[in-house]
Design an enzyme around this catalytic site. Structure first.
Site, PDB file in Angstrom:
ATOM      1  N   THR A 221       0.843  -1.188   0.000  1.00 20.46           N
ATOM      2  CA  THR A 221       0.000   0.000   0.000  1.00 20.46           C
ATOM      3  C   THR A 221       0.876   1.235   0.000  1.00 20.46           C
ATOM      4  O   THR A 221       2.015   1.206   0.498  1.00 20.46           O
ATOM      5  CB  THR A 221      -0.954   0.014   1.211  1.00 20.46           C
ATOM      6  OG1 THR A 221      -1.882   1.091   1.073  1.00 20.46           O
ATOM      7  CG2 THR A 221      -0.188   0.177   2.516  1.00 20.46           C
ATOM      8  N   VAL A 222       0.371   2.316  -0.560  1.00 17.31           N
ATOM      9  CA  VAL A 222       1.094   3.581  -0.659  1.00 17.31           C
ATOM     10  C   VAL A 222       0.222   4.682  -0.076  1.00 17.31           C
ATOM     11  O   VAL A 222      -0.988   4.715  -0.313  1.00 17.31           O
ATOM     12  CB  VAL A 222       1.453   3.903  -2.139  1.00 17.31           C
ATOM     13  CG1 VAL A 222       2.107   5.275  -2.259  1.00 17.31           C
ATOM     14  CG2 VAL A 222       2.377   2.829  -2.699  1.00 17.31           C
ATOM     15  N   ARG A 229       3.659   8.440  -8.077  1.00 13.37           N
ATOM     16  CA  ARG A 229       5.031   8.945  -8.132  1.00 13.37           C
ATOM     17  C   ARG A 229       6.047   7.824  -8.351  1.00 13.37           C
ATOM     18  O   ARG A 229       7.250   8.056  -8.307  1.00 13.37           O
ATOM     19  CB  ARG A 229       5.385   9.694  -6.840  1.00 13.37           C
ATOM     20  CG  ARG A 229       4.458  10.853  -6.524  1.00 13.37           C
ATOM     21  CD  ARG A 229       5.008  11.703  -5.411  1.00 13.37           C
ATOM     22  NE  ARG A 229       4.036  12.713  -4.986  1.00 13.37           N
ATOM     23  CZ  ARG A 229       4.321  13.734  -4.185  1.00 13.37           C
ATOM     24  NH1 ARG A 229       5.544  13.886  -3.718  1.00 13.37           N
ATOM     25  NH2 ARG A 229       3.393  14.593  -3.841  1.00 13.37           N
ATOM     26  N   GLY A 230       5.566   6.618  -8.551  1.00 13.48           N
ATOM     27  CA  GLY A 230       6.469   5.495  -8.751  1.00 13.48           C
ATOM     28  C   GLY A 230       6.877   4.787  -7.473  1.00 13.48           C
ATOM     29  O   GLY A 230       7.766   3.932  -7.488  1.00 13.48           O
ATOM     30  N   GLY A 232       5.020   2.692  -5.544  1.00  8.59           N
ATOM     31  CA  GLY A 232       4.623   1.295  -5.600  1.00  8.59           C
ATOM     32  C   GLY A 232       5.553   0.482  -6.483  1.00  8.59           C
ATOM     33  O   GLY A 232       5.896  -0.662  -6.164  1.00  8.59           O
ATOM     34  N   ASP A 260      -8.594  -4.409 -11.324  1.00 14.31           N
ATOM     35  CA  ASP A 260      -7.540  -3.432 -11.062  1.00 14.31           C
ATOM     36  C   ASP A 260      -6.620  -3.310 -12.275  1.00 14.31           C
ATOM     37  O   ASP A 260      -5.561  -3.941 -12.343  1.00 14.31           O
ATOM     38  CB  ASP A 260      -6.746  -3.830  -9.817  1.00 14.31           C
ATOM     39  CG  ASP A 260      -7.621  -3.917  -8.584  1.00 14.31           C
ATOM     40  OD1 ASP A 260      -8.575  -3.123  -8.490  1.00 14.31           O
ATOM     41  OD2 ASP A 260      -7.373  -4.783  -7.725  1.00 14.31           O
ATOM     42  N   ALA A 262      -4.800  -0.690 -13.520  1.00 14.07           N
ATOM     43  CA  ALA A 262      -3.504  -0.024 -13.362  1.00 14.07           C
ATOM     44  C   ALA A 262      -2.468  -0.920 -12.687  1.00 14.07           C
ATOM     45  O   ALA A 262      -1.346  -1.048 -13.192  1.00 14.07           O
ATOM     46  CB  ALA A 262      -3.682   1.280 -12.585  1.00 14.07           C
ATOM     47  N   TYR A 267       2.321  -4.675 -13.040  1.00 17.36           N
ATOM     48  CA  TYR A 267       2.923  -5.990 -12.862  1.00 17.36           C
ATOM     49  C   TYR A 267       3.334  -6.588 -14.207  1.00 17.36           C
ATOM     50  O   TYR A 267       4.383  -7.230 -14.320  1.00 17.36           O
ATOM     51  CB  TYR A 267       1.945  -6.922 -12.152  1.00 17.36           C
ATOM     52  CG  TYR A 267       1.575  -6.471 -10.761  1.00 17.36           C
ATOM     53  CD1 TYR A 267       2.527  -5.923  -9.902  1.00 17.36           C
ATOM     54  CD2 TYR A 267       0.267  -6.586 -10.297  1.00 17.36           C
ATOM     55  CE1 TYR A 267       2.186  -5.503  -8.634  1.00 17.36           C
ATOM     56  CE2 TYR A 267      -0.084  -6.171  -9.023  1.00 17.36           C
ATOM     57  CZ  TYR A 267       0.881  -5.621  -8.194  1.00 17.36           C
ATOM     58  OH  TYR A 267       0.536  -5.215  -6.940  1.00 17.36           O
TER      59      TYR A 267
END
Length: 317
Positions: A221-222, A229-230, A232, A260, A262, A267
């Protein structure tokens, strides 16, 4: 969430992650909308996964016990090892070496307007990590603010239990520092959990079930203001670097919900491929269908050589 509270799968609103609470012998599934891989929260004492050996040979095992506050003798094992390992189980020399790898692990990345560093979660960072996960979970489920502390308590117990299984599993924390001209302290930006083998695997993983003896990435999680912002992307890269150092298995698994888009794209760009997808009948259990994805890590002399395309290609976090 006390021992009498149950969470039901009707709350499945999470984009990529699943929270499992075990407040009683009958566990219920709950989804988390900002976690990328299934988290598992167990309020019951974990079953011993490392039984004490019946025969000990000198030099083969050490018993790691909690530090005594009245002890004056120096310890050959740092507090980083001893604080989370309060189970009294014997550790082999190989496990102790892996703990040292975890203690020394560090990953960093420079962004255009900031920098990020990733390391293994320390004891004094459990609370802020649990709060981040709980806030993300509560927000995704539109729960009242009063539930955040309750969720944070459950998550904290889970994190403590998982730390007791080191070095077979580890929770990574990423800290972000903005460099916009003024001085700003680092802040917790995200977290991710990695299990390296069967000893560190969760007892009840989500479906499709990944191999328990293979590395598995979950509970990513972020922090919301720092998404896209990169962060993850770099948490994923740090996880793979650590796996390359601690696991002989090259096949790494993770879950991603079908809705999901995005995360799935991220991945895929990172080299993960779908190996199995939930049957449509899983919808009858009020759960979202998920992909089980896998990537085969290359065998490298330097784990930091793992190839990733630019994080700018996957700024969904």
């Amino acid at each position: 969430m006390a021992a009498t509270v149950s969470l039901f799968s009707t709350f499945d609103s999470h984009p990529h992650h699943y929270l499992y609470a075990y407040p009683n012998p009958y566990h219920n599934h709950v989804a988390h909308s900002r976690l990328h891989h299934p988290p598992y929260f167990n309020t019951l004492p974990p079953n011993p996964k490392h039984p004490l050996p019946l025969q000990l040979k000198s030099g083969c095992y050490r018993l790691v016990l909690p530090l005594s506050s009245s002890s004056d003798s120096p310890s050959s094992t740092s507090s980083f090892f001893q604080e989370p390992l309060r189970t009294g189980r014997f550790l082999s020399n190989e496990e102790l070496e892996k703990l040292r790898v975890l203690e020394n692990f560090s990953y960093s990345h420079e962004f255009e307007f900031g920098s990020m560093s990733v390391r293994v979660m320390r004891t004094d960072e459990i609370d802020i990590t649990a709060d981040l996960l709980a806030q993300s979970f509560a927000k995704s489920l539109l729960l009242p603010l009063g539930y955040v502390k309750l969720l944070a308590y459950l998550v904290k117990q889970y994190l403590i239990e998982r730390r007791a299984l080191m070095p077979h599993t580890a929770t990574l924390v990423g800290f972000y520092k903005c460099v916009d001209g003024g001085e700003e302290e680092e802040q917790l930006a995200g977290t991710v959990e990695v299990s390296f083998n069967k000893q560190g695997a969760n007892a009840s993983p989500p479906t499709p079930t990944p191999p328990k003896d293979s590395p598995y990435i979950c509970n990513m999680t972020v922090r919301e203001p720092l998404r896209r912002r990169g962060i993850g992307w770099n948490l994923l890269k740090a996880s793979e670097e650590l796996i390359s150092q601690l696991s002989l298995r090259r096949d790494v698994y993770l879950h991603c919900r079908m809705i999901d888009v995005a995360p799935f794209n991220m991945y895929t760009k990172a080299g993960y491929k779908t190996v199995k997808t939930d049957n449509i009948l899983v919808l009858l259990t009020l759960q979202r269908r998920k992909h089980l994805m896998c990537k085969k890590l290359p065998v490298l002399d330097n784990p930091s050589e793992i190839y990733f395309s630019s994080p700018d290609e996957a700024l969904h976090e």
